[in-house]
Motif scaffolding. Structure first.
Motif, PDB file in Angstrom:
ATOM      1  N   ILE A  45      -2.834  -3.305  -6.144  1.00 16.81           N
ATOM      2  CA  ILE A  45      -3.948  -2.758  -5.364  1.00 16.81           C
ATOM      3  C   ILE A  45      -4.533  -1.569  -6.106  1.00 16.81           C
ATOM      4  O   ILE A  45      -3.815  -0.636  -6.479  1.00 16.81           O
ATOM      5  N   ILE A  46      -5.839  -1.605  -6.336  1.00 15.05           N
ATOM      6  CA  ILE A  46      -6.549  -0.518  -7.005  1.00 15.05           C
ATOM      7  C   ILE A  46      -7.043   0.451  -5.936  1.00 15.05           C
ATOM      8  O   ILE A  46      -7.784   0.063  -5.029  1.00 15.05           O
ATOM      9  N   LEU A  47      -6.626   1.732  -6.050  1.00 19.33           N
ATOM     10  CA  LEU A  47      -6.951   2.723  -5.027  1.00 19.33           C
ATOM     11  C   LEU A  47      -8.165   3.567  -5.414  1.00 19.33           C
ATOM     12  O   LEU A  47      -8.447   3.775  -6.600  1.00 19.33           O
ATOM     13  N   ARG A  48      -8.774   4.085  -4.352  1.00 17.05           N
ATOM     14  CA  ARG A  48      -9.914   4.990  -4.514  1.00 17.05           C
ATOM     15  C   ARG A  48      -9.837   6.012  -3.392  1.00 17.05           C
ATOM     16  O   ARG A  48      -9.674   5.646  -2.225  1.00 17.05           O
ATOM     17  N   LEU A  49      -9.982   7.308  -3.749  1.00 14.40           N
ATOM     18  CA  LEU A  49      -9.870   8.393  -2.775  1.00 14.40           C
ATOM     19  C   LEU A  49     -11.235   9.035  -2.563  1.00 14.40           C
ATOM     20  O   LEU A  49     -11.943   9.351  -3.527  1.00 14.40           O
ATOM     21  N   ILE A  50     -11.586   9.234  -1.276  1.00 11.18           N
ATOM     22  CA  ILE A  50     -12.898   9.771  -0.915  1.00 11.18           C
ATOM     23  C   ILE A  50     -12.692  10.999  -0.038  1.00 11.18           C
ATOM     24  O   ILE A  50     -11.944  10.962   0.952  1.00 11.18           O
ATOM     25  N   PHE A  51     -13.387  12.099  -0.432  1.00  8.26           N
ATOM     26  CA  PHE A  51     -13.322  13.352   0.327  1.00  8.26           C
ATOM     27  C   PHE A  51     -14.746  13.841   0.562  1.00  8.26           C
ATOM     28  O   PHE A  51     -15.521  14.050  -0.373  1.00  8.26           O
ATOM     29  N   LYS A  52     -15.089  14.024   1.835  1.00  9.36           N
ATOM     30  CA  LYS A  52     -16.439  14.453   2.232  1.00  9.36           C
ATOM     31  C   LYS A  52     -17.528  13.552   1.642  1.00  9.36           C
ATOM     32  O   LYS A  52     -18.567  14.015   1.156  1.00  9.36           O
ATOM     33  N   MET A  61      -8.815  -0.865 -13.678  1.00 11.71           N
ATOM     34  CA  MET A  61      -7.927  -1.916 -14.177  1.00 11.71           C
ATOM     35  C   MET A  61      -7.656  -1.699 -15.656  1.00 11.71           C
ATOM     36  O   MET A  61      -8.586  -1.477 -16.448  1.00 11.71           O
ATOM     37  N   MET A  62      -6.381  -1.763 -16.039  1.00 11.55           N
ATOM     38  CA  MET A  62      -6.005  -1.619 -17.437  1.00 11.55           C
ATOM     39  C   MET A  62      -6.185  -2.945 -18.161  1.00 11.55           C
ATOM     40  O   MET A  62      -5.755  -3.991 -17.675  1.00 11.55           O
ATOM     41  N   SER A 100      -6.863  -8.777  -8.371  1.00 16.20           N
ATOM     42  CA  SER A 100      -7.288 -10.158  -8.630  1.00 16.20           C
ATOM     43  C   SER A 100      -8.701 -10.410  -8.114  1.00 16.20           C
ATOM     44  O   SER A 100      -9.499 -11.104  -8.744  1.00 16.20           O
ATOM     45  N   GLY A 101      -9.028  -9.814  -6.959  1.00 18.08           N
ATOM     46  CA  GLY A 101     -10.373  -9.964  -6.432  1.00 18.08           C
ATOM     47  C   GLY A 101     -11.422  -9.299  -7.299  1.00 18.08           C
ATOM     48  O   GLY A 101     -12.508  -9.833  -7.506  1.00 18.08           O
ATOM     49  N   GLN A 103     -11.148  -8.761 -10.526  1.00 22.01           N
ATOM     50  CA  GLN A 103     -11.251  -9.541 -11.751  1.00 22.01           C
ATOM     51  C   GLN A 103     -12.080 -10.806 -11.532  1.00 22.01           C
ATOM     52  O   GLN A 103     -12.896 -11.180 -12.388  1.00 22.01           O
ATOM     53  N   THR A 104     -11.902 -11.456 -10.379  1.00 22.63           N
ATOM     54  CA  THR A 104     -12.697 -12.652 -10.074  1.00 22.63           C
ATOM     55  C   THR A 104     -14.169 -12.309  -9.921  1.00 22.63           C
ATOM     56  O   THR A 104     -15.045 -13.036 -10.413  1.00 22.63           O
ATOM     57  N   LEU A 105     -14.457 -11.198  -9.249  1.00 26.69           N
ATOM     58  CA  LEU A 105     -15.850 -10.785  -9.059  1.00 26.69           C
ATOM     59  C   LEU A 105     -16.520 -10.455 -10.383  1.00 26.69           C
ATOM     60  O   LEU A 105     -17.676 -10.815 -10.620  1.00 26.69           O
ATOM     61  N   ASN A 106     -15.782  -9.777 -11.277  1.00 26.42           N
ATOM     62  CA  ASN A 106     -16.364  -9.420 -12.570  1.00 26.42           C
ATOM     63  C   ASN A 106     -16.610 -10.627 -13.454  1.00 26.42           C
ATOM     64  O   ASN A 106     -17.471 -10.598 -14.343  1.00 26.42           O
ATOM     65  N   SER A 107     -15.850 -11.689 -13.220  1.00 26.21           N
ATOM     66  CA  SER A 107     -15.997 -12.878 -14.061  1.00 26.21           C
ATOM     67  C   SER A 107     -17.113 -13.801 -13.591  1.00 26.21           C
ATOM     68  O   SER A 107     -17.483 -14.734 -14.301  1.00 26.21           O
ATOM     69  N   LEU A 108     -17.652 -13.557 -12.381  1.00 28.81           N
ATOM     70  CA  LEU A 108     -18.704 -14.423 -11.858  1.00 28.81           C
ATOM     71  C   LEU A 108     -20.029 -14.164 -12.562  1.00 28.81           C
ATOM     72  O   LEU A 108     -20.333 -13.038 -12.967  1.00 28.81           O
TER      73      LEU A 108
END
Length: 430
Positions: A45-52, A61-62, A100-101, A103-108
């Motif tokens: 799971i790729i995380l993203r942190l949002i503040f304000k 992704m590596m 995986s999602g 990577q699939t989106l980027n390959s479309l």
């Protein structure tokens, strides 16, 4: 850890966990690790942190195991110096996406059948032909006086049966566009400044008005709603196996256009209809004299009106398309064809054709004069003259007059003539 410590409250998938060991020197990578550990998030799971409302930390992704780009990008402090932290602590939203999602989106690949915004602008700016039936020079309507919309009957509207051979709705729409771009129809709409809301196909089966007319002994081939708001034409034959002949469809459309002014089939209606038919045939006759071809044929041949324009030379036109037509002879043929058509149609309403013949003949003469004036104005603008027409100086006044009246309609020229007669009468009385 140096700096003032403040609490951080993580929110992820409806759950909240508070952490107390965060300060301004805490890096984005450390904050991401703290969030992952607190919620026990899987490694994929790729995380993203949002503040304000702003992203303060985001994993990437590596591409390979020894890729150090992610470490470098998250090596900065998550909360920079000067960032105001509420007394209750910082509320950080944690968002996660499956690797995986992503990577699939980027390959479309983008759908080639879908236009982007830039492609839409280019398509709107580039000129396109509404119909290619009449050739590249006559493939569009007038920009102002035209049919605004087209509506064909779908197969579901009149029922679909196994083995049915009725033409597809796409073909019906092409036929409506063909009628709208017919050079003769365009000429009628332009000269009379007509704007029709919708040109539609009359339902060949489920049409109560048509059934009512049939019970009265008549055959309904089209109707006009609210004086031009909508015109419907019966395109298909009764057995739905094909379309009616094109020349009949064009005559029906002109018939319905005449109802824009008059609802009843009286003398005024048939006079207007006869004049419009003359103008329609005259337009195709003028195109026969020029070098206008569409798919190797004259527009009159495509419209099926060659015999009405030049009955004696019809075979020559169909075989070689090289006949040159005398204007007066052609107009006489057109008037005879239209008068014969009017006599047949008006007899159904118990009206003699002699009531409209003078007005039709007068209009034909005015139309010829108007066409000649436009031709003379065009020649004068090009710096030339007609053979046998005298010198340029002697014809300057006539050419300038023709140029001044070339854009006027028959109605405008009639009003101008009436004003001239009134002015002459005043001069004589004075």
């Amino acid at each position: 850890m140096n700096g003032k410590i403040f609490p951080v409250k993580f929110s992820y998938k409806g759950k909240s966990i508070a952490v107390d060991n965060i300060c301004h020197q805490t890096t984005a990578a450390a904050l991401l690790a703290e969030a992952r550990t607190s919620f026990q998030v899987d490694d994929d799971i790729i995380l993203r942190l949002i503040f304000k409302g702003k992203t303060i930390a985001q994993e990437t992704m590596m591409l390979n195991d020894d890729d150090d780009d992610e470490i470098d990008k998250n090596n900065h402090p998550a909360f920079h110096e000067g960032t105001k932290i509420p007394k209750s602590g910082a509320k950080v939203i944690v968002m996660g996406s499956a690797a995986s999602g992503i990577q699939t989106l980027n390959s479309l690949r983008s759908d080639p059948l879908m236009r982007g915004f830039e492609d839409e602008k280019k398509a709107a700016a580039s000129p396109t032909l509404l119909s290619t039936y009449w050739g590249p020079l006559h493939g569009n309507q007038d920009k102002q006086y035209k049919f605004c919309r087209f509506q064909e009957c779908t197969d579901a509207s009149f029922g679909s049966r196994p083995g049915a051979s009725t033409p597809h709705a796409f073909t019906a729409r092409k036929l409506l566009e063909q009628l709208a771009t017919d050079p003769g129809v365009v000429s009628i709409l332009t000269s009379r400044e007509l704007i029709v809301g919708t040109l539609g196909e009359m339902d060949p089966i489920d049409d109560r008005l048509m059934q009512k007319k049939q019970q009265e002994g008549a055959c309904l081939l089209g109707y006009n709603t609210n004086h031009g708001m909508r015109i419907d034409v019966k395109l298909r034959t009764d057995d739905l196996s094909g379309f009616r002949p094109y020349d009949e469809l064009a005559a029906t459309l002109i018939h319905e256009l005449s109802h824009n002014w008059v609802g009843e089939h009286n003398v005024v209606f048939w006079t207007n209809y006869g004049q419009m038919r003359v103008e329609y045939l005259w337009k195709h006759a003028c195109l026969m004299r020029g070098s206008v071809f569409a798919n190797g044929k004259r527009t009159a041949q495509l419209a099926g009106v060659t015999e009405m324009i030049s009955p004696n030379n019809g075979n020559i036109v169909q075989n070689a398309n090289t006949v040159l037509i005398n204007s007066q002879t052609t107009m006489n043929n057109i008037c005879q064809s239209v008068i014969a058509e009017l006599a047949r149609d008006m007899a159904q309403h118990h009206l003699p054709v002699q009531l409209v013949v003078p007005a039709v003949l007068t209009f034909s003469r005015e139309l010829m004069v108007e066409t000649n004036e436009k031709d003379d104005a065009t020649i004068h603008d090009a710096g030339g003259q007609r053979l046998g027409g005298g010198t340029a100086d002697s014809s300057q006044n006539d050419a300038s007059t023709a140029a001044a009246t070339a854009g006027s309609s028959a109605r405008e020229r009639a009003l101008a003539a009436a004003e001239n007669r009134a002015r002459e009468a005043r001069d004589k009385s004075g």
